[in-house]
Design an enzyme around this catalytic site. Structure first.
Site, short mmCIF file in Angstrom:
data_model
loop_
_atom_site.label_atom_id
_atom_site.label_comp_id
_atom_site.label_asym_id
_atom_site.label_seq_id
_atom_site.Cartn_x
_atom_site.Cartn_y
_atom_site.Cartn_z
N HIS A 1 2.94 -7.20 9.64
CA HIS A 1 4.23 -7.19 10.35
C HIS A 1 4.26 -8.12 11.55
O HIS A 1 5.19 -8.05 12.36
CB HIS A 1 4.64 -5.77 10.76
N ASN B 1 0.81 -1.22 0.00
CA ASN B 1 0.00 0.00 0.00
C ASN B 1 0.84 1.28 0.00
O ASN B 1 0.37 2.33 -0.38
CB ASN B 1 -0.97 0.02 1.20
N HIS B 2 2.12 1.18 0.42
CA HIS B 2 2.99 2.36 0.42
C HIS B 2 3.91 2.41 -0.80
O HIS B 2 4.89 3.15 -0.81
CB HIS B 2 3.86 2.38 1.68
FE LIG Z 1 1.73 -2.35 4.08
#
Ligand SMILES: [Fe+2]
Length: 259
Positions: free
Chosen positions: A178, A67-68
């Site tokens: 994560h 997404n980044h």
């Molecule tokens: Fe992400």
């Protein structure tokens, strides 16, 4: 064929761990191909062309994003030209780069890599379920060995994608949260799956970010500039073995403290 997937590399601590450990890990484990999720490589958010090149030079065959992917705008042109760094496929048709690639691993073996984004909180342009079959077919025209990095928040979306692809790809590896999950398994028709491969970075943190900063933003609702933390660095990921037809025969999680 043995594939090493390294989970989301966060900032300088994550990159350092990779730099100092990857070569030895590759030879100790007898890895044929290595894929790294690099979407948090630049200070915890995004990736730059320079960092992508650095990571590839460490002995990485392909980099996936999330997404980044486009936090650093200079990466657009780089992605257009790269066949080893891919971004999620379900972005706009006009977005630079591609979401599928095929790389050549040790001994000339070929590995297809697909990157998609889940819907919950991440708002892709289209659902990954609309395009995944086409992406898998595209990769499988060149090789039976295909790994899918599903970058998603929701456990359910990752599990559903893995079950949908069971028997058609070698591995479905979740990223983005994560936090490494304990569900690594081979699905009934031969696809290796884990909900989330974890994080390569500072675990003494809030998913990689300095805890004080994350807490301050959450407590006050005010904008706070995040910084990657420093402590508790671990390399995390999975090792997947497969046969010549691309069916997975084993999946093991990897958690290596560093230093
Ligand atoms: Fe992400």
């Amino acid at each position: 064929m043995r594939i090493l997937f390294i989970a989301d590399v966060v900032g300088a601590p994550g990159r350092r761990a990779l730099q100092e450990r990857l070569a030895a890990l590759r030879s100790e484990l007898g890895v044929d191909a290595c894929v790294v999720n690099g979407e948090n490589a630049a200070d915890g958010i995004g990736i730059t062309p320079r960092l992508a090149d650095q990571i590839l030079a460490m002995g990485v065959d392909a980099i996936t994003l999330g997404n980044h992917a486009f936090r650093r705008s200079e990466i657009g042109e780089y992605l257009d030209a790269s066949d080893r760094v891919i971004r999620p496929a379900n972005t706009s048709r006009n977005t630079p780069g591609r979401g599928v690639t095929v790389v050549t691993a040790t001994g000339g073996m070929r590995l297809g890599v697909v990157n998609v984004l889940g819907s919950l909180f991440l708002h892709p342009a289209t659902s990954m379920f609309e395009i995944i079959d086409e992406l898998v077919e595209q990769a499988k025209r060149e090789t039976p060995v295909v790994l899918v990095d599903v970058h998603a928040e929701a456990t359910s979306e990752k599990a559903a994608l893995a079950r949908w692809l069971d028997g058609r790809v070698t591995a479905v590896v979740g990223t983005h949260t994560h936090v490494q999950t304990s569900d690594a398994t081979i699905l009934p028709k031969g696809t290796a799956f884990i909900t989330d491969a974890g994080m390569t970075g500072p675990h003494d943190s809030v998913i990689g970010v300095e805890a004080d900063l994350a807490i301050r933003r959450m407590r006050t609702g005010m904008p706070v500039r995040f910084r990657p933390a420093e402590g508790g660095v671990r390399l995390e990921g999975v090792v997947v073995d497969c046969d010549a037809d691309g069916h997975a025969t084993a999946i093991e999680t990897l958690r290596v403290p560093h230093p």
